[in-house]
Design an enzyme around this catalytic site. Structure first.
Site, mmCIF file in Angstrom:
data_model
loop_
_atom_site.group_PDB
_atom_site.id
_atom_site.type_symbol
_atom_site.label_atom_id
_atom_site.label_comp_id
_atom_site.label_asym_id
_atom_site.label_seq_id
_atom_site.Cartn_x
_atom_site.Cartn_y
_atom_site.Cartn_z
ATOM 1 N N ILE A 1 10.171 4.475 17.163
ATOM 2 C CA ILE A 1 9.848 3.544 15.751
ATOM 3 C C ILE A 1 9.303 4.472 14.761
ATOM 4 O O ILE A 1 9.762 4.295 13.761
ATOM 5 C CB ILE A 1 8.746 2.391 16.195
ATOM 6 C CG1 ILE A 1 9.325 1.294 17.212
ATOM 7 C CG2 ILE A 1 8.284 1.779 15.006
ATOM 8 C CD1 ILE A 1 8.439 0.498 17.946
ATOM 9 N N TYR B 1 -3.620 -0.686 27.546
ATOM 10 C CA TYR B 1 -2.735 -0.673 26.366
ATOM 11 C C TYR B 1 -2.921 -2.183 25.746
ATOM 12 O O TYR B 1 -3.184 -2.265 24.487
ATOM 13 C CB TYR B 1 -1.383 -0.829 26.846
ATOM 14 C CG TYR B 1 -0.292 -0.739 25.713
ATOM 15 C CD1 TYR B 1 0.046 0.307 24.885
ATOM 16 C CD2 TYR B 1 0.515 -1.998 25.655
ATOM 17 C CE1 TYR B 1 0.791 0.329 23.769
ATOM 18 C CE2 TYR B 1 1.352 -1.950 24.200
ATOM 19 C CZ TYR B 1 1.595 -0.897 23.618
ATOM 20 O OH TYR B 1 2.510 -0.883 22.424
#
Ligand code: NAD
Length: 250
Positions: free
Chosen positions: A17, A143
């Site tokens: 990304i 995460y």
């Protein structure tokens, strides 16, 4: 902020990304400082910088690069993340947890502090969070916690940097077809079924493209978003629109 040639820092820009974000800015004539642990690809109008955002030395080199190559920072994109600490609440290794906090949460805070004096009044910061910062997934505690922290850090940054005229927003992508995701799918016993499962998490029944996240980041960093700050924009094909898997009937 100069709309024609914004000066941009993108962290984690060597692939995935972050690379797509840097490419989009470069295509639109921005000057881009591409920061990563690994050597970023060469792009027109961009400079690659190998630096670890989680270390004081790495952040110092980023500031030097921003000063000498960019001459100021109109858009700061906190995209780099450490995703290498799988494990649930009872078994995530302590060192992996600490590394996730350092890269995903503390580094955006400290890099912002380091760079803020180079940012003009109408500058913008865009944090790359995740749908996993809005909801949790079993077995992915570090995460989930760090992306959730980044979501609310975005709001804290919005409030604390508003007096300087700096806007702060985040994107929350769903599953995106990056190298990391493609590798994870390929490593499963039944990659075809796994891909279908990933796709079915999204109302649009597909995985997103890195470019689609980049477009959202570009918008939030641009003058077109001049009255948007403190927002968390899902870029998730409708994943978070439903409490069921993509609204699948039960
Ligand atoms: P990726 O792992 O492919 O790329 C991350 C890049 O960050 C790598 O090039 C890596 O070297 C760099 N990086 C890691 N730690 C660093 C550090 N300490 N200093 C400098 N660079 C560092 O990841 P991706 O899939 O492209 O994801 C990019 C961002 O989007 C991450 O914040 C991730 O959490 C988020 N995200 C990704 C997805 C997805 O499906 N791919 C979904 C939601 C959110």
């Amino acid at each position: 902020m100069s709309e024609t040639a914004p000066r941009v820092i993108v962290t984690g820009a060597a692939r995935g990304i972050g690379r797509a974000i840097a490419e989009l800015y470069a295509e639109r004539d921005a000057r881009v400082l591409m920061v990563d642990l690994h050597t970023p690809p060469k792009l027109r109008g961009a400079r690659g910088l190998r630096a670890d955002i989680a270390t004081p030395g790495g952040r110092k080199r980023i500031v030097e690069g921003a000063r000498t190559f960019l001459g100021g920072v109109d858009v700061l994109v906190h995209n780099a993340a450490f995703q290498g600490a799988p494990g649930g609440v009872l078994d995530v290794p302590e060192d992996g947890w600490a590394q996730a906090i350092a890269v995903n949460l503390t580094a955006p805070l400290l890099l912002t502090r380091a760079v803020i004096d180079l940012m003009p009044r109408d500058a913008a910061i865009v944090n790359v969070a995740s749908v996993q910062g809005l909801f949790a997934e079993p077995g992915n505690a570090a995460y989930n916690a760090t992306k959730g922290g980044l979501v609310n850090l975005t709001r804290a940054m919005c409030l604390d940097l508003a007096p300087r005229g700096v806007r702060v927003n985040a994107v929350a992508p769903g599953a995106i077809a990056t190298e990391a995701v493609e590798d994870a799918i390929a490593a499963t016993d039944d990659p075809v079924q796994t891909r279908r499962d990933y796709e079915d998490l999204h109302a649009l029944r597909r995985i997103g493209e890195a470019r689609e996240v980049a477009e959202a980041v570009y918008f939030l960093g641009s003058k077109a978003a001049s009255f948007i700050t403190g927002a968390i924009l899902p870029v998730d094909g409708g994943m978070t629109a439903s409490f069921m898997m993509a609204g699948r009937p039960v």
